[in-house]
Design an enzyme around this catalytic site. Structure first.
Site, PDB file in Angstrom:
ATOM      1  N   CYS A 448       0.389  -0.837  -0.469  1.00  0.00           N
ATOM      2  CA  CYS A 448      -0.356  -0.229   0.168  1.00  0.00           C
ATOM      3  C   CYS A 448       0.446   1.302   0.340  1.00  0.00           C
ATOM      4  CB  CYS A 448      -1.118  -0.331   0.962  1.00  0.00           C
ATOM      5  SG  CYS A 448      -2.830   1.234   0.470  1.00  0.00           S
ATOM      6  N   HIS A 575      -3.881  -4.853   1.282  1.00  0.00           N
ATOM      7  CA  HIS A 575      -2.859  -5.499   2.178  1.00  0.00           C
ATOM      8  C   HIS A 575      -3.579  -7.328   2.319  1.00  0.00           C
ATOM      9  CE1 HIS A 575      -2.477  -2.244   4.237  1.00  0.00           C
ATOM     10  NE2 HIS A 575      -3.182  -0.984   3.421  1.00  0.00           N
ATOM     11  N   GLU A 577      -1.807  -9.683   3.676  1.00  0.00           N
ATOM     12  CA  GLU A 577      -1.302 -10.008   5.280  1.00  0.00           C
ATOM     13  C   GLU A 577      -3.021 -10.379   5.663  1.00  0.00           C
ATOM     14  OE1 GLU A 577      -0.817  -6.649   4.232  1.00  0.00           O
ATOM     15  OE2 GLU A 577      -1.252  -5.266   5.978  1.00  0.00           O
TER      16      GLU A 577
HETATM   17  N1  GLN Z   1      -1.505   6.480   3.001  1.00  0.00           N
HETATM   18  C1  GLN Z   1      -1.971   6.197   1.703  1.00  0.00           C
HETATM   19  C2  GLN Z   1      -3.302   5.721   0.845  1.00  0.00           C
HETATM   20  O1  GLN Z   1      -4.216   6.450   1.268  1.00  0.00           O
HETATM   21  C3  GLN Z   1      -1.862   4.647   1.706  1.00  0.00           C
HETATM   22  C4  GLN Z   1      -2.802   3.706   3.002  1.00  0.00           C
HETATM   23  C5  GLN Z   1      -2.046   2.975   3.010  1.00  0.00           C
HETATM   24  O2  GLN Z   1      -0.882   2.704   3.506  1.00  0.00           O
HETATM   25  N2  GLN Z   1      -2.916   1.654   3.674  1.00  0.00           N
HETATM   26  O3  GLN Z   1      -3.596   5.938  -0.179  1.00  0.00           O
END
Ligand code: GLN
Length: 612
Positions: A448, A575, A577
């Site tokens: 992300c 994600h 995970e």
């Molecule tokens: N801050 C970034 C976004 O909002 C990444 C978010 C995250 O890593 N969950 O896109």
């Protein structure tokens, strides 16, 4: 104390390990057991589909590992052939965990349906291998919101709306309807619902829940309800005695509220002594056979085994009138996993470059996913926490020792992981870590924010856009390579997060990600972000050799990037995970560990025909 009480949640291992009774020592034998095929029909016929509830409460102190205890109870019941679901009650006022700081509360866990929930739900999903819904996490905020909405609509017909009965009724209704939602991919409601009440008995904010649960117990009847109270039995001094007073007090508190526990699950450093058990039994009004002991063990997978060894399943099934329909528990996989892990000798160093490295619960699912992947490679994960800001040039002056140590740790690691995050703290350090991994061909997984970091780094270093940035960190940047791209409205900031399961189409089978996932057309993974790679710069980025090998169905959202010239350089907007399970490691975490230990190519070769 903090380190100790947190061990179960973090999966850290507290020595010394005193083994409990031998495994496999207690196997149920039911001469009158029905075959499992007939079991659900039998239940339906005899019990009119009545849900069986196992309520887990906690006393004395918080952070006793109630979540792991509750999920382990679920595991043991599942191993007896029952279908199990779970509900976590968090008595705080927040509607959900989405707005809570990982610094304070640990990670926000994300579900398929986009629910942002307490990290304990992650434990349930991993232990029970189920897919929960946002409604499986009840908070005071959610309950009041539903009652107040009804009040505004006039549903209470002019009545005075009160905690009892309106809030308590709403809690009961919620539990009854949510427990019926199937979470294991099969049809129809589960047989047993494990409910974990967060916090400690006696907390003001949990009172309405306790009252609602008392009523639920009363209306479902004793055969359908089992209350397990998790408590602490401390030892004072070096060779002191095991103290039962704190447990006695918390059971008294519970009884004063109208709930008598059927079981005590006592947390202790060493196994409970017989006379401690007798004392607890006598003073807490719980049969000695129902006093379970969860003493410190080297890893959390031992907990279901510990319960099984004490015949907890038999006693719980008896309480729930299910003894005649369950089978002896099969925990072979858990035994192998727990014991294999204890005997692992080699480890792999993973540099985790993030913002919240002080509290490792902030990245709990990432830590678990690394654990699952490492074990699959017969390795122990050795996570090297690096505060991203320590890598930054500025810290060379302000905190030179930390700076040198951070770089040393990074250079000594076999791979680099930049996990998700929000806000600009540490971003410069993460960019340096990504650059280091790219230039030195060190395996890199960016999750992300970690993927967005790669895009910024490559834009600056290779494309030559010195100002390249995400508009999250610099709204005015002349090279917005990562931008705000909501799925819905652009004008309303609330509810603009892209949350939950979304589909990623793999663009080609000739990339590491496709091979690791065993060549599917698409993967469904969970998301939690607002910003994304600017579709307008994709062409320029791909000219550098970077490849976006996964995109959403519209082709506009970049989901996976790879650098084909690098042994393992993968960034994902999702994600992975959250869906990793023990025994079923997430493909990309597995790839990272394989690459870190030089086994990736061989693995891909052996698995290229899609076999696992
Ligand atoms: N801050 C970034 C976004 O909002 C990444 C978010 C995250 O890593 N969950 O896109």
């Amino acid at each position: 104390m903090w380190a100790k009480i947190n061990f179960i949640r973090q999966g850290l291992f507290v020595p010394p390990f005193l083994p409990g009774k031998r495994l496999h020592s207690q196997i149920l034998s039911h001469s009158n057991s029905l075959s499992h095929r007939h079991f659900h029909k039998h239940l339906a016929d005899t019990e009119k589909n009545k849900m069986k509830y196992v309520l887990v409460t906690g006393g004395v102190v918080s952070g006793l590992g109630k979540g792991v205890t509750a999920s382990s109870i679920g595991v043991v019941l599942k191993a007896c052939g029952l279908r199990v679901t779970s509900i976590k009650i968090d008595p705080y006022l927040n509607t959900d965990a989405g707005t809570m700081s990982p610094f304070e509360h640990g990670e926000v866990f994300v579900l398929d349906d986009g629910g942002e929930v307490d990290l304990d739900l992650g434990n349930y999903e991993r232990f029970l291998d189920v897919r929960l819904t946002r409604d499986n996490n009840i908070t005071t905020g959610k309950i009041y919101q539903s009652v107040l909405e009804k009040e505004r609509k006039g549903d209470y017909l002019g009545k005075t709306v009160q905690v009892v009965p309106h809030i308590t009724d709403a809690i009961k209704d919620w539990i009854e309807s949510v427990s019926a939602i199937p979470v294991d991919g099969k049809e129809g409601p589960a047989d047993v619902c494990v409910i974990e009440l967060g916090g400690t008995v006696g907390d003001i904010e949990s009172m309405p829940f306790i009252e609602a649960l008392r009523q639920l117990y009363f209306s479902t009847g004793p055969d359908n309800f089992c209350l397990i109270h998790v408590s602490l039995v401390p030892v004072l001094g070096v060779v002191g005695e095991q103290k039962t007073k704190p447990t006695q007090h918390s059971v008294r508190e519970l009884r004063a509220l109208g709930l008598t526990p059927h079981f005590l699950a006592c947390r202790s450093a060493q196994p409970l002594l017989e006379n401690t058990k007798q004392k607890l039994s006598q003073f807490c009004h719980v049969p000695a056979a129902n006093i379970l002991n969860i003493h410190d063990v080297p890893n959390i997978w031992h907990v279901p085994l510990l319960l099984r060894n004490q015949n907890a399943h038999e006693a719980i099934l008896k309480q729930l009138a299910l003894l005649c329909v369950a089978r002896p528990p099969n925990l072979e996989e858990w035994t192998t996993r727990a014991e294999t892990f204890d005997n692992l000798t080699n480890s792999v160093k993973i540099a985790m470059v993030g913002k919240y490295v002080g509290l490792t619960d902030s990245y709990l699912s990432v830590v678990k996913a690394l654990l699952h992947a490492s074990i699959a490679c017969s390795l122990k994960p050795s996570i090297e926490w690096i505060a991203a800001s320590d890598l930054e040039d500025e810290s060379a002056e302000s905190a030179p020792e930390a700076h040198t140590k951070a770089w040393e740790t990074l250079r000594n690691s076999a791979c680099v992981l930049v996990p998700g995050g929000f806000g600009d703290r540490g971003v410069k350090g993460m960019i340096l870590a990504a650059k280091y991994a790219r230039e030195n061909k060190v395996p890199y997984l960016g999750i992300c924010l970690g993927m967005q970091i790669s895009v910024i780094e490559i834009s600056r270093s290779i494309v030559g856009w010195k100002e390249a940035n995400s508009t999250e960190f610099d709204e005015q940047t002349s090279n917005p390579v990562v931008i705000f791209m909501p799925e819905g409205s652009r004008t309303h900031m609330g509810n603009t997060m892209r949350l939950g399961s979304r589909r990623t189409l793999l663009q080609s089978s000739d990339c590491i990600t496709a091979k690791l996932y065993h060549n599917p057309e698409y993967v469904d993974e969970r998301h939690r972000h607002r910003y994304e790679v600017n579709p307008e710069v994709v062409g320029d980025l791909e000219k550098t050799g970077l490849k976006f090998v996964g995109k959403d169905e519209s082709g506009q959202r970049m989901e996976i990037l790879e650098l084909p010239s690098h042994p393992f350089y993968v960034g994902v907007q999702f994600h992975p995970e959250y869906k990793s399970r023990p025994g079923k490691p997430s493909a990309l975490f597995l790839g990272l560990i394989l690459a870190a230990t030089g086994q990736l190519e061989a693995y891909i070769k052996t698995h290229q025909n899609g076999s696992i």
